[in-house]
Design an enzyme around this catalytic site. Structure first.
Site, short mmCIF file in Angstrom:
data_model
loop_
_atom_site.label_atom_id
_atom_site.label_comp_id
_atom_site.label_asym_id
_atom_site.label_seq_id
_atom_site.Cartn_x
_atom_site.Cartn_y
_atom_site.Cartn_z
N GLN A 95 -86.32 -96.91 122.56
CA GLN A 95 -86.22 -97.63 121.12
C GLN A 95 -86.91 -98.72 121.16
OE1 GLN A 95 -84.92 -96.91 117.96
NE2 GLN A 95 -85.74 -98.85 117.49
N GLN A 105 -88.67 -100.43 118.31
CA GLN A 105 -88.49 -101.43 117.10
C GLN A 105 -87.10 -102.13 117.48
OE1 GLN A 105 -87.16 -99.75 113.20
NE2 GLN A 105 -88.36 -101.27 112.15
N GLY A 126 -80.55 -93.46 112.68
CA GLY A 126 -82.20 -92.51 113.09
C GLY A 126 -83.47 -93.67 113.21
N MET A 127 -84.41 -93.15 113.70
CA MET A 127 -85.58 -94.02 113.86
C MET A 127 -86.84 -93.14 113.60
SD MET A 127 -86.97 -96.84 114.64
CE MET A 127 -88.73 -96.81 114.56
N ASN A 153 -89.83 -92.32 114.15
CA ASN A 153 -90.92 -92.20 115.22
C ASN A 153 -91.62 -91.40 114.55
OD1 ASN A 153 -89.89 -94.33 116.82
ND2 ASN A 153 -88.39 -92.94 117.85
N HIS A 189 -83.88 -90.39 104.61
CA HIS A 189 -84.43 -91.71 105.03
C HIS A 189 -85.35 -91.92 106.02
CE1 HIS A 189 -83.65 -96.06 105.49
NE2 HIS A 189 -84.07 -96.04 106.64
N GLU A 190 -85.30 -91.23 107.22
CA GLU A 190 -86.34 -91.27 108.34
C GLU A 190 -87.57 -90.50 107.82
OE1 GLU A 190 -85.67 -93.55 110.07
OE2 GLU A 190 -83.24 -93.33 109.86
N GLU A 219 -87.73 -101.35 104.81
CA GLU A 219 -86.52 -100.68 104.52
C GLU A 219 -86.03 -100.42 103.14
OE1 GLU A 219 -85.15 -98.87 106.68
OE2 GLU A 219 -86.27 -99.71 108.70
N ASP A 265 -84.07 -108.08 115.77
CA ASP A 265 -83.16 -106.98 115.96
C ASP A 265 -81.83 -107.28 115.15
OD1 ASP A 265 -84.62 -104.94 116.72
OD2 ASP A 265 -84.14 -105.33 118.79
N TYR A 274 -81.95 -103.49 103.01
CA TYR A 274 -82.00 -102.11 102.79
C TYR A 274 -81.30 -101.99 101.06
CZ TYR A 274 -82.39 -100.67 107.48
OH TYR A 274 -82.44 -100.21 108.90
N ARG A 327 -73.60 -96.13 118.21
CA ARG A 327 -74.25 -96.53 117.11
C ARG A 327 -73.79 -97.72 116.92
NH1 ARG A 327 -74.46 -92.79 111.84
NH2 ARG A 327 -75.88 -93.87 110.32
N LYS A 353 -74.18 -99.40 114.18
CA LYS A 353 -73.62 -99.96 112.68
C LYS A 353 -72.25 -99.38 112.94
CE LYS A 353 -73.29 -96.71 108.86
NZ LYS A 353 -73.84 -95.87 107.95
N1 BES Z 1 -85.88 -98.14 111.28
C1 BES Z 1 -84.65 -98.28 110.93
C2 BES Z 1 -83.88 -98.43 112.46
C3 BES Z 1 -84.11 -99.85 112.88
C4 BES Z 1 -84.24 -100.97 112.04
C5 BES Z 1 -84.33 -100.14 114.24
C6 BES Z 1 -84.41 -102.14 112.69
C7 BES Z 1 -84.51 -101.46 114.92
C8 BES Z 1 -84.77 -102.41 113.97
C9 BES Z 1 -84.07 -96.77 110.52
O1 BES Z 1 -84.99 -96.27 109.91
C10 BES Z 1 -82.83 -97.28 109.84
O2 BES Z 1 -83.04 -97.67 108.95
N2 BES Z 1 -81.57 -96.19 110.36
C11 BES Z 1 -80.64 -96.62 109.64
C12 BES Z 1 -80.35 -95.44 108.70
C13 BES Z 1 -79.85 -95.43 107.57
C14 BES Z 1 -80.00 -96.49 106.64
C15 BES Z 1 -79.90 -93.98 106.74
C16 BES Z 1 -79.50 -96.69 110.70
O3 BES Z 1 -79.74 -96.45 111.85
O4 BES Z 1 -78.25 -96.76 110.35
ZN ZN Z 2 -84.98 -97.39 107.67
#
Ligand code: BES
Ligand code: ZN
Length: 616
Positions: A162, A164, A292-293, A295, A318-319, A341, A396, A403, A571, A573
């Site tokens: 990972q 980012q 998700g990421m 990539n 989203h991705e 975002e 991070d 968002y 995860r 979140k």
């Molecule tokens: N790019 C992000 C994940 C991310 C952000 C990793 C900042 C590291 C630093 C990814 O696209 C994302 O936003 N993921 C969300 C998905 C959701 C908002 C649908 C997640 O992981 O919850």
């Molecule tokens: Zn995102």
């Protein structure tokens, strides 16, 4: 004149501080459209003088040592005739640096826990490439090395990356800033029983040797470097999309994400051709720290969205949307994160609307609005702006309000301009700035030029540099959600659980119902649980909303489910709000510490860092 400019730049770089965070030096020379871009405060590198254009990796993957080891050859463009190439590293052991076949004397700076160490390599005006022989640390923050017990199959180890926001430097020495793009290729050597995949052209099956060659012909910023190694199988959806997962998961994954080709069609119809060749998905083990990421060519995904009913596939929208907003037009620094975002969340909702209808997408918009309101209450002043100066901070840990607030801002622009005109604007924006970094001022200027009448009406400044949700924020509407709120109200006022008309609620309505409840006495929570079995929900969004509410209510019957949830997936979140709530009460804090002692080893370093700071 040009010479004088170079001397000034060199002088500026010589007096640069050790920490990238405190840098206030000469602006970097960005690619064409963004020459006014600011220096990236999260990178030590000097792309204003010399740029990395291509990276060739040759790495062995050693699961026993938890180590990647080999070489990175960087092709550079030394426009300013610089005498030093400065790279970002973090925890890397640099064994040898060579130019041509001759070793050169490199210098590794002091290590900062967040930003790592600058790597200085002496170069000459005509130097075209440098080769770095190096190895990663077992603690590399981008990498998670999973024991077989943490995979679905339980037989093979797994490696996932990972990068980012600024973790690429923990596995590849590079200019670790989203303002620089390079193409790459790689040779990756893995145990014969495993398959390697990257954010590049990918193999679809294992080979005998366990040696995989990758090529990434489109230039990408370092945060989109990605690698995973495991017992993986591939299943196509159509000729340009498909999914990788462990054999035990592939069937469920193929079912859950079957709408991917339709999402691709909808996205292209909205904002123009997909520029990356294939679009595949990779379902990872549950310790993956994000939903998700994005990539490139290979979105990395948590398995916690495998709900069995396709209800959580907005994550794919989203991705996929990032293939335009983020991967094509890229935030120049992490302070401009909303350009990635916020745009992507808006685009995600447009794809969802195209596939599942407006009524459905309005529900998802409303879940986002609620999230935004909750976040705003908890954030310190300044952190609720769209543009947040993150210099000196770990990107991070950036606030995620961008968002939803960013998406609402774009919806306001859409509603003000009219959908047709707005979509034309976005299509042209992605086309014009493709493969370039974007800053907040450049976006605003572009918007002012393209849609001057719209800009006059919306008070951009208040959105980008002001607090909270401005009064002109759009108000999504959902009758279904209004009914759910009514039911929550009636129940909270003493109504019975049996009287709730919720048999046919979607998972989003369930989440909204739970979030609309006030803090209830435990006995009332028990009534709802008996009726809806929320504590046993197989839908991770419903379950996490319910478990959060259960902590507010100190509804003890749910605590075994909380423990299961915290020890079965990583995860961030989902983990963060639960741990944050648990530390507020001494008895819960003891519970949290006990659970975390058991779970910590199974979390990715990204999640570990966040939970460590909550429990410190
Ligand atoms: N790019 C992000 C994940 C991310 C952000 C990793 C900042 C590291 C630093 C990814 O696209 C994302 O936003 N993921 C969300 C998905 C959701 C908002 C649908 C997640 O992981 O919850
Ligand atoms: Zn995102």
């Amino acid at each position: 004149m040009k010479r004088l400019f170079c001397i000034l730049l060199l002088a500026a770089s010589a007096c640069r501080n050790e920490q990238p965070s405190t840098a206030t030096q000469a602006p970097p020379q960005q690619q064409a459209a963004t020459s006014a871009a600011q220096r990236d405060p999260h990178s030590y590198s000097n792309p204003d003088q010399v740029r990395v254009e291509h990276i060739a990796l040759d790495l062995g993957v050693d699961f026993a040592k938890k180590q990647l080891s080999g070489t990175a050859t960087l092709r550079i463009r030394n426009e300013a005739n610089a005498n030093t190439l400065v790279l970002d590293t973090n925890g890397l052991t640099i064994r040898r640096v060579t130019i041509g076949n001759a070793p050169v004397q490199h210098r590794l700076g002091a290590a900062d826990p967040i930003f790592g160490s600058r790597l200085e390599i002496p170069i000459r005006p005509d130097t075209q490439s440098v080769t770095i022989d190096y190895a990663t640390s077992p603690e590399a923050r981008a990498l998670q090395w999973l024991e077989p017990s943490m995979t679905a199959g339980k037989k093979h180890p797994f490696l996932l990356s990972q990068s980012q926001a600024i973790l690429a430097r923990t596995w590849v020495p590079c200019q670790d800033t989203p303002g620089v793009r390079f193409t790459y290729d790689a040779t990756i050597r893995v145990p014969r029983t495993l398959l390697a995949v990257m954010s590049a052209e990918n193999p679809q099956a294992r080979n005998e040797e366990g040696v995989y060659q990758f090529r990434m012909p489109q230039p990408v910023p370092s945060y989109l470097l990605a690698l995973a190694v495991g017992d993986l199988e591939f299943r196509p959806f159509d000729t340009r999309t498909g999914v990788y997962a462990e054999p035990e998961v592939i069937e469920r994954a193929a079912f859950e994400f079957a709408d991917t080709p339709k999402m691709m069609q909808a996205a292209e119809r909205l904002y123009g051709p997909y520029r990356w060749g294939r679009y595949d998905l990779l379902v990872l083990p549950p310790s993956f720290p994000y939903g998700g990421m994005e990539n490139p060519r290979l979105t990395f995904l948590t398995p916690t969205v495998l709900a069995g009913d396709r209800s959580l596939v907005a994550l794919i929208a989203h991705e996929l949307a990032h293939s335009w907003s983020g991967n094509l037009v890229t935030n120049a620094t992490w302070s401009d994160f909303w350009l990635n975002e916020g745009f992507t969340t808006y685009f995600e909702h447009r794809i969802t609307e195209a596939l599942y209808g407006r009524e459905y997408s309005e529900m998802l918009w409303l879940l986002d609005v609620r999230e935004a309101q909750d976040e705003i209450e908890a954030l310190p002043p300044g952190d609720e702006h769209l543009y947040v100066n993150l210099a000196g901070r770990d990107p991070d840990e950036a606030p995620s309000i961008v968002y939803e607030k960013g998406a609402l801002f774009l919806r306001l622009l859409e509603e003000t301009a009219g959908r047709e005109r707005w979509d034309q604007f976005l299509r042209a924006y992605f086309e014009k700035f493709a493969f370039q970094p974007m800053t907040t001022p450049i976006f605003v200027n572009h918007l002012k030029t393209a849609l001057p009448d719209v800009v006059q009406k919306v008070n951009i400044d208040q959105w980008i540099h002001g607090p909270g949700l401005p009064p002109n924020a759009p108000k999504p509407q959902s009758e279904a959600f209004a009914r759910v709120e009514q039911q929550a109200k009636t129940f909270a006022a003493g109504g019975s659980a049996a009287a709730i008309e919720g048999e046919r609620w979607s998972s989003h309505e369930r989440v909204h119902f739970i979030q609309s409840l006030p803090a209830l006495p435990p006995a009332r929570m028990a009534e709802l649980d008996a009726r809806f079995r929320f504590s046993e929900s197989g839908n991770s969004e419903v379950l996490s909303a319910w478990l959060e509410k259960s902590i507010d209510a100190r509804y003890k019957e749910a605590y075994p489910a909380i423990e299961r949830f915290l020890t079965s997936q990583g995860r961030r979140k989902f983990l963060r709000p639960i741990y944050e709530k648990l530390v507020k009460n001494p008895e819960d804090l003891a519970f949290a510490r006990r659970v975390y002692a058991r779970a910590r080893n199974t979390y990715h370093p990204v999640s570990q860092a966040t939970i460590d700071s909550i429990l410190k």
